[in-house]
Structures are given as C-alpha cells and as structure tokens.
Design an enzyme around this catalytic site. Sequence first.
Site, short mmCIF file in Angstrom:
data_model
loop_
_atom_site.label_atom_id
_atom_site.label_comp_id
_atom_site.label_asym_id
_atom_site.label_seq_id
_atom_site.Cartn_x
_atom_site.Cartn_y
_atom_site.Cartn_z
N HIS A 105 16.99 41.25 -56.73
CA HIS A 105 15.68 41.30 -56.07
C HIS A 105 15.71 40.58 -54.74
O HIS A 105 16.63 39.83 -54.42
CB HIS A 105 14.60 40.66 -56.96
CG HIS A 105 14.79 39.19 -57.16
ND1 HIS A 105 15.77 38.67 -57.98
CD2 HIS A 105 14.14 38.13 -56.63
CE1 HIS A 105 15.72 37.35 -57.95
NE2 HIS A 105 14.73 36.99 -57.14
N ARG A 278 12.76 25.34 -55.35
CA ARG A 278 12.78 26.41 -54.34
C ARG A 278 11.59 26.30 -53.40
O ARG A 278 10.45 26.19 -53.86
CB ARG A 278 12.79 27.78 -54.99
CG ARG A 278 13.19 28.87 -53.97
CD ARG A 278 13.15 30.26 -54.57
NE ARG A 278 11.87 30.88 -54.30
CZ ARG A 278 11.48 32.04 -54.82
NH1 ARG A 278 12.30 32.70 -55.63
NH2 ARG A 278 10.31 32.56 -54.53
C1 SIN Z 1 15.48 32.97 -57.55
O1 SIN Z 1 15.47 34.17 -57.75
O2 SIN Z 1 14.85 32.46 -56.64
C2 SIN Z 1 16.31 32.07 -58.45
C3 SIN Z 1 17.73 32.05 -58.04
C4 SIN Z 1 18.53 31.12 -58.90
O3 SIN Z 1 17.95 30.36 -59.69
O4 SIN Z 1 19.74 31.14 -58.77
#
Ligand code: SIN
Length: 298
Positions: A105, A278
């Site tokens: 995604h 994040r």
């Molecule tokens: C995300 O899709 O932002 C998560 C990526 C990850 O945890 O490696």
Amino acid sequence: MATTNRYIDVKPLAGALGAEVFGADLSRPIAEAAFDEIREAFADHLVLMFRNQRLTPEQHLAFSRRFGPLTRSPYIKHMDEYPDIIAVLKEADEVKISTFGNAWHSDFSFLEEPPMGSALYAREVPSHGGDTLFANMYAAYDALSDGMRALLDRLNAIHTGKPYGVQGIPKDLRVSRSIGIERNKPAADRETVHPVVRVHPVTGRKALFVNAIYTTRFEGMTPAESKPLLDFLYAHATQPEFTCRLRWAEGSLALWDNRCAMHYAINDYDGQRRLMHRTTIAGERPAGPQGGPRRDAA
Ligand code: SIN
C-alpha cells in the site's frame, strides 16, 4: 554507487530504491544546506534509512515537519500526548494476528490529498523478522508496454479507507488490536478518485498509484471488472527487481515517499513485541498525466 556529499554520505540498498544515509544526526536542527542534500537523496532513492538515531517524540516530529505539515490518521488512534504520531504496535501475545500494513500500500491513499511521505522510527524491534519491503512505482510504470502505459494514463481509480487497513491481508487474520483502529470515521469511509498514474510534483516522473489495501476499482468499472487488471499491476509492481527490504534496529528511522513507492510490513515475528512510531507528512492532490481528476467519486 555510494555518493559522498558535503554533509551526508548516501549508500544505495538495492538496485531499485532505498538508501542508507550516514552523517546526519536527526536529534539536532539540520542546517538548510545539509537538509537540501537529504531532500535530493530522497528524490533519488524514494526511501531513506537513518540508523542509530536517539530521538524523543519531539525530535521525531521536528525532523518530520522539515518536509511539511503533518497529517493525522483518519482511522487509527493517535498517541494521547502526541496527536501527530501513531504507535504501530504488535504485542508479543498477539499471535496469529496481522501486523498493521501487512499488504502492499501507499499510506492513506484514499485521502483527497494523500500523504507525501511517512517517517517510521523503531523503538522496540524483534530479534529477527518484522522487516519492511518497499516497491518503486516509477520503475513499475516504466517497465510496462507502451500500450498498457497509454491505457493506464487515461484511467482513474477509486480509493477508500473503509477496509480500515485489512483489505489485501490474509482473510483469516485480524489486524493487531494494539494499532487502535477506529471504525465509522467519515474521513476514512468516503471514496476518492485519483489518477492511476500520477506525476510526481518534484521529479516530474510518472508512477503507478493503485494499491491492494485502499484501491477498490477503476472509475466507471465494477470491482469484478477491475480486479484482473489491478491484480496484474500489483504482481507486476512487486517483482523483486523493483523492491528493497529494510531490516530494522532500535533507533532506525525510515522516511519514504508515498507518491512513488509502496510498502509492506512483514508479519513474521509472532511472540515478539514490535513498537514503531510513525509520523505522516501531508501531501498534495495527485495530478495525472492529463492533470488528474479534481472531483470526488460519484
Ligand atoms: C506502515 O504501513 O506504516 C507500517 C510499516 C511497518 O510497520 O513496517
């Protein structure tokens, strides 16, 4: 080939995309000239990995904001004290449960103005496993035939957040409860039309812009009619030659460009805890080769 600049060194991780950056301490304010080198490396490599960082949430936020304003998650609970950070967490006892982002995604592609980038900082990682894969969507587009590129250049696709991150992940798995998914969120439930091929506002290059989690169909077609071509594009775009794989360590920060790269969080660390923070950097409405749609889905 590694590049030595005035302030940073940049070492590619794979042929397709991804590079490690050396010489940048993200906990300190970065001078504009050094930041220009980071911006240039970001445009060249799409995914940058900065290792051995020791960041407070405030420093993570400050670095992310150098790229532009941040955007809040439409359906994932943010951290109480830091509304611009989401904790991507899977606990050790969440066994046979999917990790967040466990299908290819581009983050929140259903937003009218999808995020330009995301900065993921590793706070606690498994002893092994929990890597993240990335795919170069410029390379995927460039490798298609003239006929297919001409067809896709004219198509739009519908994106929605309503699958809440679960479309595309194995049907028998639920997404980790620790990610804090909130449902019935109007900002996520809506449908948005984006061009299937978007023109990157910085590089001017064309990239494929459809993904397994949030894209439901082509505009003017049913999901069943759209599926064969979408499935072909996902398989095409994620061939190993278009990808790189990031192995995390505590203190690693990865920055990726959602406009021209997809990613996939590998769910292979059952029994171990993984905690990432994040930030998500706001972007612009995607422009297609003909300027792109400027309206909502009917
Ligand atoms: C995300 O899709 O932002 C998560 C990526 C990850 O945890 O490696």
